[in-house]
Write an enzyme that holds these catalytic residues in place. Sequence first.
Site, PDB file in Angstrom:
ATOM      1  N   ARG A  88       0.818  -1.111   0.000  1.00 55.99           N
ATOM      2  CA  ARG A  88      -0.047  -0.052  -0.001  1.00 55.99           C
ATOM      3  C   ARG A  88       0.667   1.283   0.042  1.00 55.99           C
ATOM      4  O   ARG A  88       0.482   2.255  -0.883  1.00 55.99           O
ATOM      5  CB  ARG A  88      -0.770   0.368   1.455  1.00 55.99           C
ATOM      6  CG  ARG A  88      -1.790  -1.015   1.097  1.00 55.99           C
ATOM      7  CD  ARG A  88      -2.987  -0.949   2.412  1.00 55.99           C
ATOM      8  NE  ARG A  88      -2.007  -1.374   3.499  1.00 55.99           N
ATOM      9  CZ  ARG A  88      -2.274  -0.818   4.887  1.00 55.99           C
ATOM     10  NH1 ARG A  88      -3.254  -0.049   5.066  1.00 55.99           N
ATOM     11  NH2 ARG A  88      -1.281  -1.248   5.857  1.00 55.99           N
TER      12      ARG A  88
ATOM     13  N   ASN B 179      -5.982  -2.464   1.946  1.00 56.96           N
ATOM     14  CA  ASN B 179      -6.145  -4.060   2.264  1.00 56.96           C
ATOM     15  C   ASN B 179      -7.510  -4.424   2.249  1.00 56.96           C
ATOM     16  O   ASN B 179      -8.266  -3.769   2.780  1.00 56.96           O
ATOM     17  CB  ASN B 179      -5.529  -4.439   3.522  1.00 56.96           C
ATOM     18  CG  ASN B 179      -3.691  -4.432   3.372  1.00 56.96           C
ATOM     19  OD1 ASN B 179      -3.284  -4.152   2.352  1.00 56.96           O
ATOM     20  ND2 ASN B 179      -3.055  -4.152   4.488  1.00 56.96           N
TER      21      ASN B 179
END
Length: 91
Positions: free
Chosen positions: A18, A36
């Site tokens: 990320r 996520n």
Amino acid sequence: MPTVTITVHGRVQGVGFRYALLQEAQRAGVRGWVRNRRDGTVEALLSGDPAIVDDVLAWAHHGPPSAAVDHVDVADSSETAPDGFEIRATA
């Protein structure tokens, strides 16, 4: 400007995916978000000039060095991207 949602499959959580995608998107000037998912994938919304969205998509197919991307699903999206790029809470 195209807007797509991507779902990245493989070893992509716990490896900085990320944060690396955030940096890649900000560097390229792509708007959107990344998060996520509880199923172990990473999901992102990418919006911007077609060439830069394609560049970020190409990067997502391998991710950061510690990731192991199996495949990336891409779908057109009608969602309005936020200004800038952000990390969102797990979905």
